[in-house]
Design a protein around this motif. Sequence first.
Motif, PDB file in Angstrom:
ATOM      1  N   MET A  28       4.885  -5.518   0.390  1.00  0.00           N
ATOM      2  CA  MET A  28       3.970  -5.560   1.261  1.00  0.00           C
ATOM      3  C   MET A  28       3.303  -4.475   2.410  1.00  0.00           C
ATOM      4  SD  MET A  28       2.902  -8.397  -0.353  1.00  0.00           S
ATOM      5  CE  MET A  28       0.911  -8.321   1.200  1.00  0.00           C
ATOM      6  N   ALA A  29       4.200  -3.594   2.168  1.00  0.00           N
ATOM      7  CA  ALA A  29       3.982  -2.102   3.081  1.00  0.00           C
ATOM      8  C   ALA A  29       3.091  -1.687   2.615  1.00  0.00           C
ATOM      9  CB  ALA A  29       4.842  -1.151   3.608  1.00  0.00           C
ATOM     10  N   PRO A  30       1.710  -0.926   3.981  1.00  0.00           N
ATOM     11  CA  PRO A  30       0.167  -1.125   3.409  1.00  0.00           C
ATOM     12  C   PRO A  30       0.952   0.572   2.578  1.00  0.00           C
ATOM     13  CG  PRO A  30       0.351  -1.396   5.629  1.00  0.00           C
ATOM     14  CD  PRO A  30       2.196  -1.294   5.501  1.00  0.00           C
ATOM     15  N   SER A  31       2.076   1.549   3.076  1.00  0.00           N
ATOM     16  CA  SER A  31       2.008   2.889   1.857  1.00  0.00           C
ATOM     17  C   SER A  31       2.223   2.146   1.060  1.00  0.00           C
ATOM     18  CB  SER A  31       3.435   3.614   2.429  1.00  0.00           C
ATOM     19  OG  SER A  31       4.365   2.701   2.412  1.00  0.00           O
ATOM     20  N   ASN A  32       3.087   0.860   0.496  1.00  0.00           N
ATOM     21  CA  ASN A  32       2.651   0.980  -1.094  1.00  0.00           C
ATOM     22  C   ASN A  32       1.692   0.880  -1.752  1.00  0.00           C
ATOM     23  OD1 ASN A  32       4.662  -0.821  -3.055  1.00  0.00           O
ATOM     24  ND2 ASN A  32       5.752  -1.495  -2.260  1.00  0.00           N
ATOM     25  N   ARG A  33       0.466  -0.380  -1.207  1.00  0.00           N
ATOM     26  CA  ARG A  33      -0.613  -0.999  -1.500  1.00  0.00           C
ATOM     27  C   ARG A  33      -1.040   0.365  -1.565  1.00  0.00           C
ATOM     28  NH1 ARG A  33      -1.890  -5.956  -0.747  1.00  0.00           N
ATOM     29  NH2 ARG A  33      -0.618  -7.597   0.537  1.00  0.00           N
TER      30      ARG A  33
END
Length: 388
Positions: A380-385
């Motif tokens: 759910m980390a923003p960089s993952n998205r």
Amino acid sequence: MKSSTTLLITCSTVFLAQLGMSIYLPALPEMARSLSTDASHVAWGLAMYLIGMAMPMLLWGSISQRIGRKPILLAALVIYGLSNIALPLGQGLEMFLLLRLVQGIGASGISVMARVLIRDSFQGELLAKALSWLSISFVVALGIGQYLGSIVQTALGWPAIFQLLGGASLLMAGLVAWVRFPMLSEHNVSSSALSYYCRIMLDRAFLFPALTGGLGYGVIIAFNTAAPLILQGSFNWSALEYGLLGWPISAAYFLGALGVNRFVLRTGRHRLMTIGVGLVLVGSTVMLFGSIAGTSIAWLFWLPYCFAVFGQSLNYPISLSLANDGSPVSGAYAMALSGFIHQLMAAAIGGIAGLIASQEAWPLSLLCTLLALGAMFCVMAPSNRRTA
């Protein structure tokens, strides 16, 4: 060489390397008696194997970038094959653990080169699809391997398990020697390998997907470490009964890997990975509640684990492809570093699972649930998205 041939070779070598994790598990109690030690001490063999896999992964990757993939794959297969043949000849727990470490070193080179060769041939969503076939090889070895091990143990004794695996690995090395792999089209050798690895490691677009895959992988490692003592202890399963558990586990992982292969192009990598990690979390949580509420019912322990395995089979190939695409450096480095991170995490998790191993199921179930929660945080980390 055609991509399909590369895929066949890499899947075959990964199958052999992953057999080293699972094929001997049904024989663990018999091996403990043969080595005159406690079964929980023999269970440390998996942690040693994983440490061996983690130690040289960065080295395998950097050397392959300079001298090519084939020499590394050949060397790794020979190391792996000879250490398997030598293991039954050793005496005592110390020699067993040392040879398990050497086995892991050989398996490390096999694993890195398989991923790098796949990465050389595929990109993007197609890379995720190709890596799903490696996942299928992984789970066939993980599940059916333990069933095969139970059959070999019953018929020939536990030493034959390692001797047959070693012989098959050396035969595969002979086959690889005759295969032509594609020439490298990129040569990242202008700086030290360490600087490349540091640059990749500090990039969040690489790190979070890599951690997501590693934490889910840790659930499988923890189960493999402690489950033989639980199922063959408090539930009084025989070695053959434990071996049969490999079939539903294999089916769960196989179906998940096929799901990636079929749906990743239309569903999207991040969404499918989120679904996978959610299933790992649900399966681990149900396993925990089942371990507490139904302590005498075995299926409340192993059936939820199969759902977690299905989720991890969705998660793992996608996390690898996202980590590779998020890497700021091309070549073999990202695949080698992700493998290093995963095996280092697996070794630590396997060690923890070995320390808490008992005939009670709830400590293992709690560990799996915590690992799944960590994976959900990472996915759910923003960089993952942004990388999806």
